[in-house]
Design an enzyme around this catalytic site. Structure first.
Site, mmCIF file in Angstrom:
data_model
loop_
_atom_site.group_PDB
_atom_site.id
_atom_site.type_symbol
_atom_site.label_atom_id
_atom_site.label_comp_id
_atom_site.label_asym_id
_atom_site.label_seq_id
_atom_site.Cartn_x
_atom_site.Cartn_y
_atom_site.Cartn_z
ATOM 1 N N LYS A 1 2.611 10.003 8.586
ATOM 2 C CA LYS A 1 1.957 9.485 9.800
ATOM 3 C C LYS A 1 2.562 9.987 11.106
ATOM 4 C CE LYS A 1 -0.203 5.405 7.729
ATOM 5 N NZ LYS A 1 -1.602 5.545 8.033
ATOM 6 N N PHE B 1 0.856 -1.193 0.000
ATOM 7 C CA PHE B 1 0.000 0.000 0.000
ATOM 8 C C PHE B 1 0.887 1.236 0.000
ATOM 9 C CE2 PHE B 1 -2.534 3.462 1.658
ATOM 10 C CZ PHE B 1 -3.686 3.342 0.889
ATOM 11 N N ASP C 1 9.321 2.630 1.789
ATOM 12 C CA ASP C 1 8.134 3.330 2.285
ATOM 13 C C ASP C 1 8.038 3.039 3.777
ATOM 14 O OD1 ASP C 1 5.595 4.023 3.131
ATOM 15 O OD2 ASP C 1 4.619 3.492 1.243
HETATM 16 C C1 LIG Z 1 2.881 2.229 3.924
HETATM 17 C C2 LIG Z 1 2.003 3.386 3.548
HETATM 18 N N1 LIG Z 1 2.339 4.174 2.521
HETATM 19 C C3 LIG Z 1 1.583 5.225 2.169
HETATM 20 C C4 LIG Z 1 0.423 5.534 2.834
HETATM 21 C C5 LIG Z 1 -0.405 6.709 2.384
HETATM 22 O O1 LIG Z 1 -0.312 7.734 3.303
HETATM 23 P P1 LIG Z 1 -1.395 8.925 3.322
HETATM 24 O O2 LIG Z 1 -2.691 8.319 3.683
HETATM 25 O O3 LIG Z 1 -0.864 9.888 4.341
HETATM 26 O O4 LIG Z 1 -1.396 9.524 1.945
HETATM 27 C C6 LIG Z 1 0.022 4.739 3.903
HETATM 28 C C7 LIG Z 1 -1.248 5.006 4.606
HETATM 29 O O5 LIG Z 1 -1.831 4.162 5.234
HETATM 30 C C8 LIG Z 1 0.836 3.644 4.283
HETATM 31 O O6 LIG Z 1 0.496 2.833 5.294
#
Ligand SMILES: Cc1ncc(COP(=O)(O)O)c(C=O)c1O
Length: 392
Positions: free
Chosen positions: A244, A128, A215
């Site tokens: 986050k 994700f 990520d």
């Molecule tokens: C691993 C990861 N990458 C990217 C995101 C996307 O972040 P945002 O919701 O702040 O755009 C998330 C959100 O849950 C995530 O868990």
């Protein structure tokens, strides 16, 4: 609920009015133990005094200027992040998806500069990375993508934790220029790869001249038991994305880069009106200070081990529990059946949890949770799980 909002979320009919530490109170005054932290955001818990103070002080001075001018707090936060991570430069965004967009743009431009036609980024199944068009295209979940075709091109997908598949890409895909991977897959169901996976990706990227892009949006900021999860492996990526937990609730993301990757973006290539404004950077600095001063990465590691051991005890021999796993305060309890309804049941019992990948109860408690609160979490959730599994 008001019709004024687009129906993008299935919301529970509960609204929280205030919070303190690991606790939230709803508009009826009912108290809830928060084992989700706003999905890995409020690592310092709610109404943390240092964050509150930093935000109030900053709001009384200056909220926003523009990236047309120097922003000293952004420079300070940038320095702190590169010192802590071993990276060279930072671009600040407002969210995780935008931090990943910056990473994707870096990889594209890196590939184009090398003369690679149609440069591609290797991404993982069940990953994700966000909801913008490029990040949903990078995401390994058809549900996130369905209906938004045409997707953004330039991603090659392989199974997670599968080095053979990555080696096959290296042999067969001359247009691959980077790998984008979560150190632990969060939305995918708290999937923890083999201990050497990140090291092996690093070696392969070095050999191929690919960028290794991590990520760390969910795993970063102490949650895994290290400030960044890749520090468990002593691996330095070329690009790392954060969001986050960095702001404990104010919207801030960051794309960190090292070596040649840090020199790819120049004036006019990328930008953001709000990215890294004084308010959010004041919060980010307060978060980093508190994590350091209160040794919260060590706390995340210790509390994570305690929770894993306590859940293993409480659920030992319970039919239907497939696996209890975790790294620091990224914890998954996998069942043998879909269990989304547990979220509502937990809410009724004053507990905030999450279910992801249909069958995995995901716990992302704040790093400041006490042992007593953790005991309460184990007790309440174990009893809910037993009732749920026995009834089915
Ligand atoms: C691993 C990861 N990458 C990217 C995101 C996307 O972040 P945002 O919701 O702040 O755009 C998330 C959100 O849950 C995530 O868990």
């Amino acid at each position: 609920m008001s019709d004024s909002l687009m129906a993008t979320y299935n919301r529970f009919p509960v609204a929280f009015q205030r919070g303190e530490g690991a606790w939230l109170w709803d508009t009826d005054g009912k108290r809830y133990l928060d084992a989700l932290s706003g999905i890995a955001v409020c690592g310092l818990g709610h109404a943390h005094p240092a964050v509150r103070q930093a935000l109030c002080d900053q709001a009384g001075k200056i909220l926003h200027t523009s990236n047309l001018y120097r922003i000293p707090l952004q420079e300070q936060l940038g320095e702190r992040l590169i010192q802590a991570s071993g990276m060279d430069r930072v671009f600040f965004s407002n969210s995780g998806a935008e931090a990943n967009e910056a990473a994707i743009k870096i990889a594209r431009r890196f590939g184009n500069r090398k003369g690679v036609t149609n440069p591609a980024i290797v991404v993982m199944e069940q990953s994700f990375h966000g909801r913008t068009l490029a990040t949903l295209s990078a995401t390994g979940n058809r549900k996130v993508q369905a209906g938004f075709e045409p997707l953004v091109q330039g991603f090659l997908r392989v199974p997670f934790n599968d080095m053979k598949a990555l080696h096959a890409v290296a042999e067969n895909s001359p247009n691959a220029v980077a790998v984008l991977v979560e150190p632990v897959q969060g939305e995918g169901g708290i999937i923890i790869p083999s201990e050497t996976y990140l090291n092996e990706i690093r070696e392969l990227c070095d050999r191929q001249g690919w960028l290794m892009m991590l990520d760390e949006i969910q795993t970063g900021m102490g949650r895994s038991g290290r400030l960044f999860a890749c520090q468990h492996n002593a691996v330095l990526p070329d690009v790392m994305t954060l969001a986050k937990g960095l702001g404990n609730g104010v919207p801030i993301g960051a794309c960190l880069a090292r070596g040649p990757a840090a020199e790819i973006l120049g004036p006019g290539n990328h930008g953001s009106t709000f990215g890294g404004n004084p308010l959010v950077c004041a919060a980010g600095l307060a978060v980093l200070d508190s994590i350091e001063q209160d040794q919260l990465t060590a706390r995340a590691e210790a509390l994570g081990s305690k929770l894993l051991a306590d859940f293993a005890d409480a659920l030992s021999g319970v039919a239907g529990v497939e696996e209890i796993r975790g790294l620091g305060l990224l914890i998954g309890i996998e069942l043998d059946r879909p269990c989304g309804e547990l979220v509502g049941r937990a809410l009724e019992h004053g507990l905030l949890i999450n279910v992801t990948a249909e069958r995995v109860v995901r716990l992302l408690p704040p790093l400041i949770m006490s042992d007593e609160e953790a005991d309460q979490l184990t007790e309440t959730l174990s009893s809910l799980l037993k009732d749920f599994l026995e009834a089915a």
